[in-house]
Design a protein around this motif. Structure first.
Motif, PDB file in Angstrom:
ATOM      1  N   ALA A  25       0.835  -1.202   0.000  1.00  0.00           N
ATOM      2  CA  ALA A  25       0.000   0.000   0.000  1.00  0.00           C
ATOM      3  C   ALA A  25       0.872   1.256   0.000  1.00  0.00           C
ATOM      4  N   LEU A  26       1.868   1.301   0.875  1.00  0.00           N
ATOM      5  CA  LEU A  26       2.742   2.470   0.942  1.00  0.00           C
ATOM      6  C   LEU A  26       3.546   2.632  -0.345  1.00  0.00           C
ATOM      7  N   ALA A  27       4.015   1.516  -0.896  1.00  0.00           N
ATOM      8  CA  ALA A  27       4.795   1.583  -2.134  1.00  0.00           C
ATOM      9  C   ALA A  27       3.939   2.071  -3.295  1.00  0.00           C
TER      10      ALA A  27
ATOM     11  N   LYS B 107      10.214 -16.946  -1.643  1.00  0.00           N
ATOM     12  CA  LYS B 107      10.399 -16.129  -2.842  1.00  0.00           C
ATOM     13  C   LYS B 107       9.080 -15.587  -3.396  1.00  0.00           C
ATOM     14  N   PRO B 108       8.047 -16.425  -3.573  1.00  0.00           N
ATOM     15  CA  PRO B 108       6.791 -15.871  -4.104  1.00  0.00           C
ATOM     16  C   PRO B 108       6.212 -14.781  -3.207  1.00  0.00           C
ATOM     17  N   ARG B 109       6.299 -14.962  -1.893  1.00  0.00           N
ATOM     18  CA  ARG B 109       5.787 -13.946  -0.968  1.00  0.00           C
ATOM     19  C   ARG B 109       6.596 -12.664  -1.059  1.00  0.00           C
ATOM     20  N   LEU B 110       7.918 -12.780  -1.204  1.00  0.00           N
ATOM     21  CA  LEU B 110       8.763 -11.604  -1.297  1.00  0.00           C
ATOM     22  C   LEU B 110       8.523 -10.828  -2.591  1.00  0.00           C
ATOM     23  N   LEU B 111       8.025 -11.524  -3.611  1.00  0.00           N
ATOM     24  CA  LEU B 111       7.723 -10.878  -4.881  1.00  0.00           C
ATOM     25  C   LEU B 111       6.332 -10.244  -4.899  1.00  0.00           C
ATOM     26  N   LEU B 112       5.542 -10.493  -3.873  1.00  0.00           N
ATOM     27  CA  LEU B 112       4.163 -10.004  -3.842  1.00  0.00           C
ATOM     28  C   LEU B 112       4.054  -8.493  -4.054  1.00  0.00           C
ATOM     29  N   PRO B 113       4.954  -7.676  -3.481  1.00  0.00           N
ATOM     30  CA  PRO B 113       4.818  -6.226  -3.702  1.00  0.00           C
ATOM     31  C   PRO B 113       5.165  -5.762  -5.110  1.00  0.00           C
ATOM     32  N   ALA B 114       5.749  -6.625  -5.945  1.00  0.00           N
ATOM     33  CA  ALA B 114       6.222  -6.214  -7.276  1.00  0.00           C
ATOM     34  C   ALA B 114       5.074  -6.194  -8.280  1.00  0.00           C
ATOM     35  N   PHE B 115       4.021  -5.463  -7.980  1.00  0.00           N
ATOM     36  CA  PHE B 115       2.826  -5.476  -8.822  1.00  0.00           C
ATOM     37  C   PHE B 115       3.049  -4.948 -10.241  1.00  0.00           C
ATOM     38  N   PRO B 116       4.041  -4.055 -10.519  1.00  0.00           N
ATOM     39  CA  PRO B 116       4.223  -3.644 -11.915  1.00  0.00           C
ATOM     40  C   PRO B 116       4.546  -4.802 -12.854  1.00  0.00           C
TER      41      PRO B 116
ATOM     42  N   TYR C 271      11.392   0.370  -9.302  1.00  0.00           N
ATOM     43  CA  TYR C 271      10.790  -0.271  -8.123  1.00  0.00           C
ATOM     44  C   TYR C 271      10.682  -1.780  -8.304  1.00  0.00           C
ATOM     45  N   SER C 272      10.035  -2.226  -9.373  1.00  0.00           N
ATOM     46  CA  SER C 272       9.834  -3.669  -9.555  1.00  0.00           C
ATOM     47  C   SER C 272      11.162  -4.378  -9.790  1.00  0.00           C
ATOM     48  N   GLY C 273      12.106  -3.698 -10.439  1.00  0.00           N
ATOM     49  CA  GLY C 273      13.409  -4.315 -10.653  1.00  0.00           C
ATOM     50  C   GLY C 273      14.147  -4.568  -9.359  1.00  0.00           C
ATOM     51  N   VAL C 274      14.158  -3.578  -8.466  1.00  0.00           N
ATOM     52  CA  VAL C 274      14.861  -3.748  -7.188  1.00  0.00           C
ATOM     53  C   VAL C 274      14.155  -4.788  -6.321  1.00  0.00           C
ATOM     54  N   VAL C 275      12.819  -4.773  -6.277  1.00  0.00           N
ATOM     55  CA  VAL C 275      12.086  -5.789  -5.515  1.00  0.00           C
ATOM     56  C   VAL C 275      12.431  -7.184  -6.027  1.00  0.00           C
TER      57      VAL C 275
ATOM     58  N   ALA D  92       7.387   3.498   4.129  1.00  0.00           N
ATOM     59  CA  ALA D  92       7.673   2.191   3.535  1.00  0.00           C
ATOM     60  C   ALA D  92       9.014   1.661   4.017  1.00  0.00           C
ATOM     61  N   GLY D  93       9.974   2.563   4.199  1.00  0.00           N
ATOM     62  CA  GLY D  93      11.283   2.150   4.696  1.00  0.00           C
ATOM     63  C   GLY D  93      11.268   1.687   6.133  1.00  0.00           C
ATOM     64  N   LEU D  94      10.215   2.015   6.865  1.00  0.00           N
ATOM     65  CA  LEU D  94      10.043   1.533   8.237  1.00  0.00           C
ATOM     66  C   LEU D  94       9.259   0.220   8.284  1.00  0.00           C
ATOM     67  N   THR D  95       8.891  -0.303   7.129  1.00  0.00           N
ATOM     68  CA  THR D  95       7.998  -1.464   7.080  1.00  0.00           C
ATOM     69  C   THR D  95       8.720  -2.756   6.745  1.00  0.00           C
ATOM     70  N   ARG D  96       9.576  -2.716   5.727  1.00  0.00           N
ATOM     71  CA  ARG D  96      10.305  -3.899   5.297  1.00  0.00           C
ATOM     72  C   ARG D  96      11.666  -3.482   4.749  1.00  0.00           C
ATOM     73  N   PRO D  97      12.657  -4.389   4.757  1.00  0.00           N
ATOM     74  CA  PRO D  97      13.963  -4.039   4.173  1.00  0.00           C
ATOM     75  C   PRO D  97      13.869  -3.655   2.707  1.00  0.00           C
ATOM     76  N   VAL D  98      12.885  -4.213   2.001  1.00  0.00           N
ATOM     77  CA  VAL D  98      12.727  -3.923   0.581  1.00  0.00           C
ATOM     78  C   VAL D  98      12.224  -2.500   0.345  1.00  0.00           C
ATOM     79  N   GLY D  99      12.057  -1.738   1.415  1.00  0.00           N
ATOM     80  CA  GLY D  99      11.795  -0.319   1.266  1.00  0.00           C
ATOM     81  C   GLY D  99      12.858   0.370   0.427  1.00  0.00           C
ATOM     82  N   LEU D 100      14.025  -0.255   0.308  1.00  0.00           N
ATOM     83  CA  LEU D 100      15.080   0.253  -0.569  1.00  0.00           C
ATOM     84  C   LEU D 100      14.565   0.447  -1.986  1.00  0.00           C
ATOM     85  N   ALA D 101      13.643  -0.430  -2.434  1.00  0.00           N
ATOM     86  CA  ALA D 101      13.103  -0.321  -3.789  1.00  0.00           C
ATOM     87  C   ALA D 101      12.285   0.952  -3.963  1.00  0.00           C
ATOM     88  N   VAL D 102      11.530   1.321  -2.942  1.00  0.00           N
ATOM     89  CA  VAL D 102      10.719   2.531  -3.003  1.00  0.00           C
ATOM     90  C   VAL D 102      11.620   3.765  -3.011  1.00  0.00           C
ATOM     91  N   ILE D 103      12.632   3.743  -2.169  1.00  0.00           N
ATOM     92  CA  ILE D 103      13.577   4.856  -2.128  1.00  0.00           C
ATOM     93  C   ILE D 103      14.264   5.034  -3.475  1.00  0.00           C
TER      94      ILE D 103
END
Length: 385
Positions: free
Chosen positions: A164-166, A334-343, A316-320, A188-199
């Motif tokens: 949602a934040l991403a 892996k499938p769960r970690l890819l869940l935010p990569a909606f693009p 974003y989707s590339g870094v995720v 988003a950066g306070l939510t998961r390490p993958v916040g790096l993708a949003v940044i």
């Protein structure tokens, strides 16, 4: 109400009406998934609610909400699983809800997950509607809902909150709201390490016009700069706090992750894991499935590049994707970690938007049923780690 307030309220109502088909479809798919889980769990003598709120990561988040950080589990092999691996926004929200109402921490986590999943669906629709139009936006949301691991969207996990934040960060970037984008990226950066993708997405989109033509207006440039400065503060603040708490400096968080045998190795460990599936005939089928899945993810990303998705979405989707596939442990995640990569779903959404709506609805409806059954089976079995 003033004329301005009336105008703003009307605009918001219009935005919600535009997203209504996507949100109603999303809610229907998730309701189907929860119904399948309830029936399957009851048949096995298990509690569907417990599976959603009191297993795996959900227990760690609820524990942090209840007692704060400082809990760790030492395994017989010497590994140390510390709760410092989990970023704080979800447990903060769980603690807040539990403090102001009758909810337990587990209940609060479930409530956050439900609300955040709807916010994520709305954010995905807003992004895709802005880029490709309303019809493609609806199909993108439905595709995200029917993912095989979509049941995670209804769990007391941080995936829905992060997505949602991403999504809303990306929407803010696409519409030029740079300060809002920076603030949402901070969260988003306070939510998961993958916040790096949003940044990374915020920074790439903010810098691109300057790199391209080396010019921007002063007010616009100031807003971009402020957004860029805000974006990394959440992730950097938590990582530095962990380093201070552990006494290991700025890299202390990496030591915490190492205690979970998790890190970034460029995909070497995952490649070895896949290769290890080809030791016998039954497991070799799983190996082929993993290869096909990774190839599909890469193929969808390449198509997105060819279709010239906006830079922020591609970054974003590339870094995720890279962070998910190149992590050195928890291969079942892996499938769960890819869940935010909606693009990654946008090429499929565009394809569904072309034929007759009835045909696309039939396809997605069938996938929704399969996804609901699989989610019930998966959650009653080994997943999600």
């Amino acid at each position: 109400m003033t004329d301005l307030a009336t105008h703003v309220a009307a605009a918001r109502a219009g935005i919600l009406r535009r997203a209504a088909p996507a949100l109603l479809g999303y809610a229907a798919v998730r309701a189907l998934g929860l119904l399948a889980l309830a029936v399957w769990s009851a048949a096995r003598g298990k509690s569907a609610y417990t599976l959603l709120t009191a297993r795996w990561d959900a227990l760690w988040y609820a524990g942090i909400a209840e007692r704060g950080y400082g809990h760790e589990v030492r395994l017989p092999n010497g590994d140390v699983h510390s709760d410092l691996a989990f970023f704080p926004l979800l447990p903060w929200l769980e603690r807040l809800l539990a403090a102001v109402g009758p909810l337990s921490y587990a209940d609060a986590g479930f409530a956050v997950g439900l609300v955040a999943s709807l916010a994520a669906a709305w954010g995905i629709f807003a992004v895709v509607d802005h880029v490709y139009g309303r019809r493609v936006g609806v199909w993108a949301v439905l595709l995200w809902a029917v993912l095989p691991v979509g049941v995670v969207q209804s769990m007391a996990y941080s995936e829905s909150l992060f997505t949602a934040l991403a999504a809303w960060t990306l929407y803010a970037v696409l519409t030029g709201r740079w300060v809002t984008a920076g603030a949402l990226a901070l969260a988003a950066g306070l939510t998961r390490p993958v916040g790096l993708a949003v940044i990374a997405a915020v920074w790439a989109a903010a810098l691109a016009p300057f790199v391209r033509d080396r010019s921007t207006t002063a007010p616009e440039g100031t807003r971009r700069l402020l957004g860029m400065l805000l974006a990394p503060l959440g992730a950097a603040g938590y990582v530095l706090w962990v380093g201070h708490r552990t006494g290991k400096g700025p890299l202390g968080y990496l030591d915490v992750q190492a205690g979970w045998r998790n890190g970034f190795d460029g995909g070497y460990a995952f490649a070895r894991f896949i290769a290890g599936r080809f030791t016998s005939f039954p497991s070799s089928l799983a190996g082929l499935g993993l290869i096909a899945g990774v190839a599909a993810v890469i193929w969808l990303y390449v198509i997105g590049v060819r279709q010239r998705q906006p830079l922020a979405l591609l970054v974003y989707s590339g870094v995720v994707t890279v962070l998910a596939l190149c992590a050195s442990s928890y291969f079942g995640s892996k499938p769960r970690l890819l869940l935010p990569a909606f693009p990654l779903l946008l090429p499929l959404a565009l394809a569904l938007a072309r034929p007759r709506p009835a045909r696309s609805a039939l396809v997605v409806g069938g996938v929704a049923v399969v996804s609901a059954v699989y989610g019930a089976f998966w959650l009653n079995g080994s997943g999600p780690p």
